[in-house]
Design an enzyme around this catalytic site. Structure first.
Site, short mmCIF file in Angstrom:
data_model
loop_
_atom_site.label_atom_id
_atom_site.label_comp_id
_atom_site.label_asym_id
_atom_site.label_seq_id
_atom_site.Cartn_x
_atom_site.Cartn_y
_atom_site.Cartn_z
N CYS A 87 34.31 79.20 8.61
CA CYS A 87 35.58 79.01 7.93
C CYS A 87 36.25 77.69 8.35
CB CYS A 87 36.49 80.22 8.16
SG CYS A 87 37.82 80.36 6.94
N HIS B 99 32.95 84.66 5.94
CA HIS B 99 33.05 85.41 7.20
C HIS B 99 31.90 86.40 7.37
CE1 HIS B 99 37.09 84.20 8.67
NE2 HIS B 99 37.23 83.86 7.40
N GLU C 63 31.04 87.97 9.94
CA GLU C 63 31.35 89.08 10.85
C GLU C 63 31.83 90.31 10.09
OE1 GLU C 63 35.26 87.44 9.97
OE2 GLU C 63 33.36 86.49 10.49
#
Length: 393
Positions: free
Chosen positions: A263, A353, A355
């Site tokens: 990001c 993202h 994660e």
């Protein structure tokens, strides 16, 4: 007559800088707040959204109509506090119903003094922002005159040119270790520009001992840890202001240490490669963004939260001070650059993202790709550790 939102709050007003006003009732703390107003298209993950430091100084509109039904717990936050400047929903849940819930969402907003509003017109508001772009706004329960409130909005700072990473980053280093039963394979230095808690956890699950450093850490301080790899996190603000992290990343690139950015970290890598960045009209925020790997043509459904992007040539490799690089991923909705890869050094980044907090797990393999780079770099017999190879499905 429109039904009243499902909240017992007091009358409240939302005013945009272009003069558009929405009336509703307070949801959360009473008072007044200002920030850049953006919308999030996720149907889940409201707690992770609220606690994501990348939302610092932003008023977030949830496009899903029913928010708060699973309550709030102490396990899912992505940081130690709520970072959004304000919160806009259509229909707050009257009760929370989940075995993990410890309190209601409104109780948490009140506890952390977050001003919000429930309005019937979140669809109209979202369409307006898609047409006009993200802009400054205010929510107030104390100022009932939209014109007077708009004056305060117009006097508030804009997001373009905002240097915010230092306001959300850790002040002191800390370490996240692998869970019990997982051996330490690599030591990673993570530069906190607004890091989400799940990111070092994903690395730790793969055997990484992660030392999280303040966002102002220099290349010398990072490399003094003798890490096997360096990670640059997500974060808020305009990447054009982040000169210190850019300088630190350039030092890491010079060292040849494997590097991974997410990001804001992707935008920092772009700047370190002498590329420009620019502000998107309304940004990408949600858990359903289609992104394509330009080599494999695989499409990932990904989680996003960014209002800025990298300006890079997507038609093939280009020269940088650190050898050749290329755009690795693009957004299929608008063609925005969603990833960068160096071809002559072990470094890569993605704008989204992996994660997945909250969101789909399609891109989790990027953490594995980072571990592969570190493994190749620490093995003298390997010749594949000098570039970031595309992740394979």
């Amino acid at each position: 007559m429109n039904p009243q939102p499902a909240t017992g709050g007091v009358p409240a007003v939302l005013v945009l800088e272009d003069g558009r006003a929405f009336h509703g009732r307070s949801f959360g703390a009473q008072g007044e707040t200002l920030g850049e107003i953006v919308f999030n298209t996720g149907m889940t993950g409201y707690q992770e959204t609220l606690t994501d430091p990348s939302y610092h100084r932003q008023i977030v509109v949830m496009t899903a109509p029913h928010i708060g039904n699973t309550g709030v717990n102490d396990d899912d936050p992505e940081s130690g506090r709520i970072w959004v400047a304000g919160y806009v929903v259509r229909e707050p849940a009257r009760v929370s119903s989940n075995w993990r819930a410890e309190r209601t969402l409104e109780e948490e907003l009140v506890r952390q003094n977050v001003v919000g509003i429930a309005v019937d017109g979140t669809r109209a508001l979202t369409r307006h922002l898609r047409d006009r772009g993200a802009m400054r706004a205010a929510i107030s329960t104390v100022e009932t005159d939209p014109e007077r409130l708009r004056e305060r909005v117009l006097a508030s700072p804009q997001m373009a040119g905002a240097d915010l990473a230092g306001e959300v980053a850790t002040a002191e280093p800390y370490t996240v270790r692998p869970p019990e039963g997982v051996a330490v394979r690599f030591r990673v230095a993570a530069v906190d520009l607004g890091i989400k808690a799940m990111t070092p956890q994903r690395l730790a699950e793969r055997g990484c001992e992660v030392t999280v450093l303040p966002g102002g850490a220099t290349a010398e301080e990072i490399l003094a840890l003798e890490p096997d790899g360096v990670f640059f996190s997500n974060g808020p603000g305009d990447p054009a202001t982040a000169d210190a992290p850019v300088a630190a990343m350039r030092g890491v690139l010079e060292s040849g240490t494997p590097l991974f950015g997410i990001c804001f970290g992707n935008q920092i890598l772009g700047r370190a490669l002498d590329l420009g960045t620019f502000k998107l009209r309304f940004g990408h925020r949600g858990v359903n963004q289609p992104v394509q790997d330009v080599h494999t043509k695989r499409v990932y459904i990904t989680s996003h939260n960014h209002g800025f992007a990298v300006d890079a040539p997507a038609d093939g490799p280009f020269a940088t001070p650190y050898g050749r690089a290329e755009v690795s991923h693009v957004d299929l909705n608008d063609g925005v650059v969603e990833g960068l890869r160096l071809l002559d050094r072990p470094a890569f980044s993605v704008q989204y993202h992996p994660e997945a907090a909250a969101g789909p797990h399609d891109a989790a393999e990027h953490f594995d790709a980072f571990c592969d780079l570190m493994a190749a770099s620490t093995d003298p017999s390997s010749s594949s550790g000098r570039s970031a190879e595309p992740a394979q499905s």
